[in-house]
Design an enzyme around this catalytic site. Structure first.
Site, short mmCIF file in Angstrom:
data_model
loop_
_atom_site.label_atom_id
_atom_site.label_comp_id
_atom_site.label_asym_id
_atom_site.label_seq_id
_atom_site.Cartn_x
_atom_site.Cartn_y
_atom_site.Cartn_z
N SER A 99 0.76 -1.49 -0.19
CA SER A 99 -0.10 0.21 0.17
C SER A 99 0.77 1.49 0.04
O SER A 99 0.56 2.69 0.80
CB SER A 99 -0.94 -0.31 1.31
OG SER A 99 -2.24 -1.13 1.07
N GLU B 53 6.60 -5.21 -9.13
CA GLU B 53 6.30 -6.04 -7.14
C GLU B 53 4.37 -7.12 -7.68
O GLU B 53 4.00 -6.46 -8.20
CB GLU B 53 5.59 -5.27 -6.06
CG GLU B 53 5.23 -4.35 -6.17
CD GLU B 53 4.23 -4.85 -5.29
OE1 GLU B 53 3.88 -5.13 -3.78
OE2 GLU B 53 2.83 -4.10 -5.08
N GLY C 291 -6.06 -6.86 -3.14
CA GLY C 291 -7.27 -5.50 -2.14
C GLY C 291 -9.15 -6.12 -3.57
O GLY C 291 -8.62 -6.39 -4.77
N1 LIG Z 1 10.89 2.10 -9.38
C1 LIG Z 1 10.38 3.21 -9.37
N2 LIG Z 1 9.26 3.75 -9.77
C2 LIG Z 1 8.88 4.76 -10.38
N3 LIG Z 1 7.89 4.34 -8.76
C3 LIG Z 1 7.82 3.73 -8.51
C4 LIG Z 1 8.69 2.35 -8.19
N4 LIG Z 1 8.72 1.70 -7.44
C5 LIG Z 1 7.55 1.38 -6.63
N5 LIG Z 1 7.36 3.49 -7.60
C6 LIG Z 1 5.67 4.10 -6.94
O1 LIG Z 1 5.48 3.08 -5.74
C7 LIG Z 1 4.19 2.48 -5.98
C8 LIG Z 1 4.29 1.44 -4.42
O2 LIG Z 1 5.64 0.43 -5.01
P1 LIG Z 1 5.22 -0.68 -5.43
O3 LIG Z 1 6.89 -1.42 -5.66
O4 LIG Z 1 4.42 -0.81 -5.63
O5 LIG Z 1 4.81 -1.00 -3.81
P2 LIG Z 1 3.37 -1.37 -2.71
O6 LIG Z 1 2.85 -1.51 -3.88
O7 LIG Z 1 4.14 -2.65 -1.90
O8 LIG Z 1 3.92 -0.56 -2.17
C9 LIG Z 1 3.33 2.25 -6.94
O9 LIG Z 1 3.11 1.72 -7.91
C10 LIG Z 1 4.73 2.73 -8.17
O10 LIG Z 1 3.46 4.33 -8.30
MG LIG Z 2 1.97 -1.96 -5.61
#
Ligand SMILES: Nc1ncnc2c1ncn2[C@@H]1O[C@H](COP(=O)(O)OP(=O)(O)O)[C@@H](O)[C@H]1O
Ligand SMILES: [Mg+2]
Length: 305
Positions: free
Chosen positions: A149, A269, A275
């Site tokens: 999240s 990821e 959800g």
């Molecule tokens: N390497 C990246 N480059 C650009 N945006 C990122 C990157 N890693 C994460 N984000 C942004 O952060 C959000 C959350 O990261 P994510 O890796 O999906 O973890 P989680 O959803 O489990 O918190 C992503 O939906 C994206 O918008």
């Molecule tokens: Mg995510």
């Protein structure tokens, strides 16, 4: 109602003790309602300190917990020990899916591209291969290895902001991932029973898909099916299926990707237990192929048989 579940009590396990508790409660309530509408005998269980005393209250578990303990193999271990069928991944799939660093390593092995990164650990060590991102590269994204999240995630545009972002991420985990920031578009790809669902493009109005953008109505625009170059769409679907299989997901999974200006795709990821509120992404993608929320819930349940 599926024959197998006649006379069985389905425990919908939601809530939990993770930072995603509130989201999980919303998903759990929606799933419970859908199951009842389809004629199932449901008991709602808010998973807390007393969970072990509730194991006799249900025959089959519908696990709709997110984050630590619920999505990382902990609850899956307890349920495996009871020999009760349960939805979602087993111990291995849950723990692999929750760990963004191990997920990256496995997917890179299978030819899936992920953003360059380096790792910070409280213990301070770094394994060979864990640093292919130059120290002077900015912007970067700083995130706890095992969260969800967007909790604890920061976008860091310059060196002076890095320390604080690391401090924030370390509040949630002993391992922190620093990834190159992929400027561009964001998509998510659901897999339901080995079928890849239509891709959703995510356009947060703030530019960052953070907790607020994820769960506040109107703050993010969703386009389904996403309008993508044919090659990107094909690769994203292939990679979502590879993630699903290589990370031992079961029944359902949802993988997040970024696409840069050159249409290069990067896996971020996998979500093992996506959800499941009425407005969540996976039901939205399933809706695009004519599946109702109740259909999706029943399909996830059917995978325990
Ligand atoms: N390497 C990246 N480059 C650009 N945006 C990122 C990157 N890693 C994460 N984000 C942004 O952060 C959000 C959350 O990261 P994510 O890796 O999906 O973890 P989680 O959803 O489990 O918190 C992503 O939906 C994206 O918008
Ligand atoms: Mg995510």
């Amino acid at each position: 109602m599926l024959e197998f579940f006649k006379g069985k009590k389905i425990g919908v396990l939601y809530g939990g003790r993770s930072s995603e508790r509130e989201v999980s409660i919303r998903s759990g309530k929606a799933v419970s309602l859908a199951l009842r509408n389809r004629g199932y005998d449901v008991i709602e269980i808010d998973v807390g300190d007393d969970f072990l005393s509730k194991l006799d209250d249900f025959d089959v578990a519908f696990v709709i917990l997110h984050g630590k303990e619920g999505e990382d193999g902990t609850i899956q271990g307890i349920l495996s020990f009871t020999e009760k069928p349960f939805t979602g991944p087993g111990v291995l799939g849950a723990s692999l899916g929750m760990n963004k660093l191990v997920s990256k390593k496995i997917l890179e092995y299978h030819g899936v591209k992920t953003p360059r990164y380096r790792v910070y650990r409280r213990e301070g060590y770094l394994l060979p291969g864990e640093n292919n991102l130059p120290e002077d590269h900015f912007p970067v994204v700083v995130k706890p290895v095992s969260e969800g999240s967007t909790v604890g995630v920061s976008i860091v545009r310059e060196r002076s902001e890095l320390e604080e972002a690391l401090d924030i991420a370390f509040r949630y985990d002993n391992e922190v991932l620093v990834e190159e920031y992929i400027e561009g578009r964001e998509i998510t790809v659901g897999v339901l029973k080995e079928t890849v669902l239509p891709i959703i493009e995510i356009i947060p109005k703030s530019g960052f898909y953070d907790y607020r953008s994820k769960y506040t109505k109107g703050l993010t625009e969703y386009i389904v099916p996403a309008n993508l170059p044919v090659e990107v769409e094909k690769t994203a679907k292939e990679w979502a299926l590879i993630a699903h299989k290589a990370l031992y997901q079961r029944g359902v999974s949802r993988s997040d990707f970024r696409i840069d200006k050159n249409n290069t795709l990067y896996f971020l990821e996998v979500n093992s237990i996506p959800g499941m509120t009425e407005t969540s992404l996976l039901p939205k993608a399933a809706g695009a192929v004519g599946l109702s929320f109740e259909d999706v819930v029943e399909m996830i349940l059917s995978c325990v048989i």
